[in-house]
Motif scaffolding. Structure first.
Motif, PDB file in Angstrom:
ATOM      1  N   MET A 133     -14.613   2.799  -4.130  1.00 54.85           N
ATOM      2  CA  MET A 133     -14.235   2.701  -5.357  1.00 54.85           C
ATOM      3  C   MET A 133     -13.547   3.774  -6.148  1.00 54.85           C
ATOM      4  SD  MET A 133     -16.619  -0.272  -6.997  1.00 54.85           S
ATOM      5  CE  MET A 133     -18.042   0.435  -6.447  1.00 54.85           C
ATOM      6  N   SER A 134     -14.321   5.056  -5.659  1.00 58.41           N
ATOM      7  CA  SER A 134     -13.953   6.365  -6.277  1.00 58.41           C
ATOM      8  C   SER A 134     -12.570   6.841  -5.515  1.00 58.41           C
ATOM      9  CB  SER A 134     -14.711   7.362  -5.531  1.00 58.41           C
ATOM     10  OG  SER A 134     -16.269   7.332  -6.169  1.00 58.41           O
ATOM     11  N   LEU A 135     -12.376   6.525  -4.419  1.00 59.03           N
ATOM     12  CA  LEU A 135     -11.128   6.916  -3.539  1.00 59.03           C
ATOM     13  C   LEU A 135      -9.846   5.813  -4.208  1.00 59.03           C
ATOM     14  CD1 LEU A 135     -12.591   7.799  -0.098  1.00 59.03           C
ATOM     15  CD2 LEU A 135     -11.431   9.320  -1.753  1.00 59.03           C
ATOM     16  N   ASP A 136     -10.262   4.549  -4.043  1.00 56.66           N
ATOM     17  CA  ASP A 136      -9.120   3.416  -4.178  1.00 56.66           C
ATOM     18  C   ASP A 136      -8.850   3.357  -5.624  1.00 56.66           C
ATOM     19  OD1 ASP A 136      -7.653   1.288  -3.638  1.00 56.66           O
ATOM     20  OD2 ASP A 136      -9.280  -0.189  -3.902  1.00 56.66           O
ATOM     21  N   HIS A 137      -9.900   2.833  -6.529  1.00 62.66           N
ATOM     22  CA  HIS A 137      -9.542   2.555  -7.683  1.00 62.66           C
ATOM     23  C   HIS A 137      -9.525   3.590  -8.813  1.00 62.66           C
ATOM     24  CE1 HIS A 137     -10.282   0.846 -12.104  1.00 62.66           C
ATOM     25  NE2 HIS A 137     -11.371   1.861 -12.025  1.00 62.66           N
ATOM     26  N   ALA A 138     -10.498   4.723  -8.702  1.00 61.75           N
ATOM     27  CA  ALA A 138     -10.368   5.781  -9.581  1.00 61.75           C
ATOM     28  C   ALA A 138      -9.415   6.785  -9.111  1.00 61.75           C
ATOM     29  CB  ALA A 138     -11.672   6.504  -9.846  1.00 61.75           C
TER      30      ALA A 138
ATOM     31  N   LEU B 249     -13.644   8.288   4.738  1.00 64.97           N
ATOM     32  CA  LEU B 249     -12.646   7.135   4.320  1.00 64.97           C
ATOM     33  C   LEU B 249     -11.408   7.794   3.695  1.00 64.97           C
ATOM     34  CD1 LEU B 249     -15.240   4.858   2.399  1.00 64.97           C
ATOM     35  CD2 LEU B 249     -13.985   4.490   4.417  1.00 64.97           C
ATOM     36  N   ALA B 250     -11.278   8.853   3.200  1.00 66.80           N
ATOM     37  CA  ALA B 250     -10.384   9.538   2.502  1.00 66.80           C
ATOM     38  C   ALA B 250      -9.457   9.846   3.628  1.00 66.80           C
ATOM     39  CB  ALA B 250     -10.599  10.925   1.661  1.00 66.80           C
ATOM     40  N   LYS B 251      -9.835  10.398   4.812  1.00 66.42           N
ATOM     41  CA  LYS B 251      -8.892  10.635   5.690  1.00 66.42           C
ATOM     42  C   LYS B 251      -8.294   9.611   6.644  1.00 66.42           C
ATOM     43  CE  LYS B 251      -7.181  14.357   8.011  1.00 66.42           C
ATOM     44  NZ  LYS B 251      -6.443  15.541   7.316  1.00 66.42           N
ATOM     45  N   PHE B 252      -9.246   8.866   7.035  1.00 63.76           N
ATOM     46  CA  PHE B 252      -9.017   7.814   8.061  1.00 63.76           C
ATOM     47  C   PHE B 252      -8.677   6.472   7.684  1.00 63.76           C
ATOM     48  CE2 PHE B 252     -11.781  11.008  10.250  1.00 63.76           C
ATOM     49  CZ  PHE B 252     -10.806  11.405  11.137  1.00 63.76           C
ATOM     50  N   VAL B 253      -8.959   6.200   6.302  1.00 63.40           N
ATOM     51  CA  VAL B 253      -8.562   4.773   5.720  1.00 63.40           C
ATOM     52  C   VAL B 253      -7.611   5.000   4.538  1.00 63.40           C
ATOM     53  CG1 VAL B 253      -9.452   2.938   4.235  1.00 63.40           C
ATOM     54  CG2 VAL B 253     -10.762   3.744   6.297  1.00 63.40           C
ATOM     55  N   PHE B 254      -7.836   6.064   3.681  1.00 61.44           N
ATOM     56  CA  PHE B 254      -6.735   6.173   2.553  1.00 61.44           C
ATOM     57  C   PHE B 254      -5.462   7.344   3.068  1.00 61.44           C
ATOM     58  CE2 PHE B 254     -10.429   4.378   0.770  1.00 61.44           C
ATOM     59  CZ  PHE B 254     -10.115   3.342  -0.265  1.00 61.44           C
TER      60      PHE B 254
ATOM     61  N   GLY C 240      -1.039  11.001   2.325  1.00 59.74           N
ATOM     62  CA  GLY C 240      -0.572  12.511   2.226  1.00 59.74           C
ATOM     63  C   GLY C 240      -1.533  13.343   1.218  1.00 59.74           C
ATOM     64  N   ASP C 241      -2.507  12.659   0.299  1.00 60.51           N
ATOM     65  CA  ASP C 241      -2.839  13.368  -0.893  1.00 60.51           C
ATOM     66  C   ASP C 241      -3.726  14.641  -0.156  1.00 60.51           C
ATOM     67  OD1 ASP C 241      -1.719  11.966  -2.688  1.00 60.51           O
ATOM     68  OD2 ASP C 241      -3.403  10.690  -3.326  1.00 60.51           O
ATOM     69  N   HIS C 242      -3.870  15.610  -1.123  1.00 63.11           N
ATOM     70  CA  HIS C 242      -4.675  16.704  -1.192  1.00 63.11           C
ATOM     71  C   HIS C 242      -6.071  16.300  -2.142  1.00 63.11           C
ATOM     72  CE1 HIS C 242      -5.001  21.384  -1.350  1.00 63.11           C
ATOM     73  NE2 HIS C 242      -6.052  20.746  -0.263  1.00 63.11           N
ATOM     74  N   VAL C 243      -7.244  16.309  -1.301  1.00 59.12           N
ATOM     75  CA  VAL C 243      -8.223  15.781  -2.007  1.00 59.12           C
ATOM     76  C   VAL C 243      -9.402  16.816  -1.874  1.00 59.12           C
ATOM     77  CG1 VAL C 243     -10.103  14.172  -1.960  1.00 59.12           C
ATOM     78  CG2 VAL C 243      -7.740  13.358  -1.534  1.00 59.12           C
ATOM     79  N   LEU C 244     -10.093  17.389  -2.842  1.00 54.53           N
ATOM     80  CA  LEU C 244     -11.251  18.130  -3.042  1.00 54.53           C
ATOM     81  C   LEU C 244     -12.551  17.255  -3.310  1.00 54.53           C
ATOM     82  CD1 LEU C 244     -12.769  20.679  -3.035  1.00 54.53           C
ATOM     83  CD2 LEU C 244     -12.125  20.918  -5.541  1.00 54.53           C
TER      84      LEU C 244
ATOM     85  N   ALA D  97      -5.536  10.555   3.460  1.00 53.55           N
ATOM     86  CA  ALA D  97      -5.238  11.808   2.716  1.00 53.55           C
ATOM     87  C   ALA D  97      -4.846  12.846   3.868  1.00 53.55           C
ATOM     88  CB  ALA D  97      -6.497  12.319   2.355  1.00 53.55           C
ATOM     89  N   GLY D  98      -3.751  13.748   3.393  1.00 51.50           N
ATOM     90  CA  GLY D  98      -3.101  14.700   4.213  1.00 51.50           C
ATOM     91  C   GLY D  98      -4.135  15.791   4.437  1.00 51.50           C
ATOM     92  N   ARG D  99      -4.813  16.311   3.279  1.00 50.82           N
ATOM     93  CA  ARG D  99      -5.836  17.193   3.613  1.00 50.82           C
ATOM     94  C   ARG D  99      -6.887  17.181   2.944  1.00 50.82           C
ATOM     95  NH1 ARG D  99      -6.033  22.687   4.985  1.00 50.82           N
ATOM     96  NH2 ARG D  99      -6.848  24.038   3.574  1.00 50.82           N
TER      97      ARG D  99
END
Length: 324
Positions: A121-126, A151-156, A132-136, A158-160
């Protein structure tokens, strides 16, 4: 039957006898196989959660878990008060359970939903994470944070993915499951690191499990690195408060940048987002477990030892799971 029972609010559960559940109003009795010892389970049964008011004591701890139905099917399910899942048997509505794949063990299946759905929910909804997104991720070495990295890397897509935490061993392990760079809190300069990385490539999202000083420093660093000639939206998602419940934010930080603040927790996520996470996210999490694409460390502990387990500190990055 034996169960982790509480008779008074504020009391920790004890290993005691409890009346057998009796089917009613379409419910069935099922044998419990595993129930994760999460912060939510602790808060609910100790009277510190808003849903506690719906429970009449005595009651059994455990808000969710994996059970085996009479036909042998295993499902993940929530609890129906007073029958929590830290018991030998429980009650459930059979249509409300989520099937557990054959090759996913019950302990792991019980451990994943709480942190996994929070991360989803944090990555998807919020954060509305896009390929390709850059996530910290602040505080990524914990159970929920480590799943969020994967999840950030392999499902959604994220590029970095950059992770920050205090445990060097866990940080290095996160490199093997999706993290592209690490910031060691207490050793590296968080402000300097965020300024440098945000200047080079702006963060699209920050998932924060810490709050307190690290969050305050990160927000200030994002503002310091912001270019007044180039707008960039950065979604700062507040999930946990391990290092403090409050911070001080300069008003200009929000007025002069594209930073937006949003929390994720019970009460801040709309029902449709919760339902999407449960119907789309949870089956995906289970399928990833079955394929060996999701890593989570668990520690099974017997129900009979609940009093010692409840009082002990959970090992870093490990989810303790109670088994009958």
């Amino acid at each position: 039957m034996k169960a982790a029972v509480v008779h008074e609010w504020g009391q920790q559960p004890r290993y005691l006898d409890f009346p057998e559940p009796q089917p009613r109003d379409g419910t069935v009795v099922a044998a419990v196989e595993a129930s994760a010892l999460t912060n939510l389970s602790r808060m609910v049964i100790m009277g510190k959660h808003y849903s506690s008011k719906e429970i009449q004591l005595p009651a059994i701890a455990g808000v969710d878990g994996v059970v085996r139905l009479e036909d042998g099917t295993r499902v993940y399910t929530g609890s129906l008060a007073p029958y929590g899942l830290m018991a030998e048997r429980t009650l459930l509505y059979p249509s409300g359970g989520v099937p557990v794949p054959e090759h996913v063990d019950s302990v792991t299946a019980a451990a994943v939903p709480n942190p996994g759905l929070s991360a989803w929910m944090s990555l998807d909804h919020a954060a509305q994470t896009k390929p390709g997104d850059h996530v910290l991720l602040l505080g990524a070495t914990g159970v929920t944070g480590s799943l969020a990295v994967q999840l950030a890397k392999f499902v959604f897509g994220a590029g970095r993915v950059v992770v920050a935490g205090r445990n060097p061993e866990r940080l290095e392990w996160l490199r093997t499951v999706g993290a592209d760079d690490v910031i060691t809190l207490g050793t590296d300069d968080l402000t300097e690191s965020v300024v440098a990385q945000h200047s080079a490539r702006p963060f699209d999202a920050v998932i924060d499990y810490l709050w307190g000083t690290p969050a305050q420093q990160t927000l200030a660093a994002l503002a310091a690195a912001h270019s007044s000639t180039h707008f960039h939206a950065t979604r700062f998602i507040q999930v946990g408060s391990m290092t403090g419940a409050s911070i001080s934010v300069d008003a200009a930080t929000l007025r002069s940048t594209g930073i937006t603040l949003q929390g994720v927790g019970i009460g801040s996520v709309p029902p449709e987002a919760i339902m999407r996470a449960r119907t789309e996210g949870l089956p995906r999490l289970f399928s990833m477990l079955e394929a060996g694409e999701l890593q989570l460390t668990t520690a099974a502990r017997p129900l009979s030892d609940i009093e010692n387990v409840w009082a002990a500190k959970e090992p870093s990055g490990t989810r303790v799971v109670i088994t009958p």
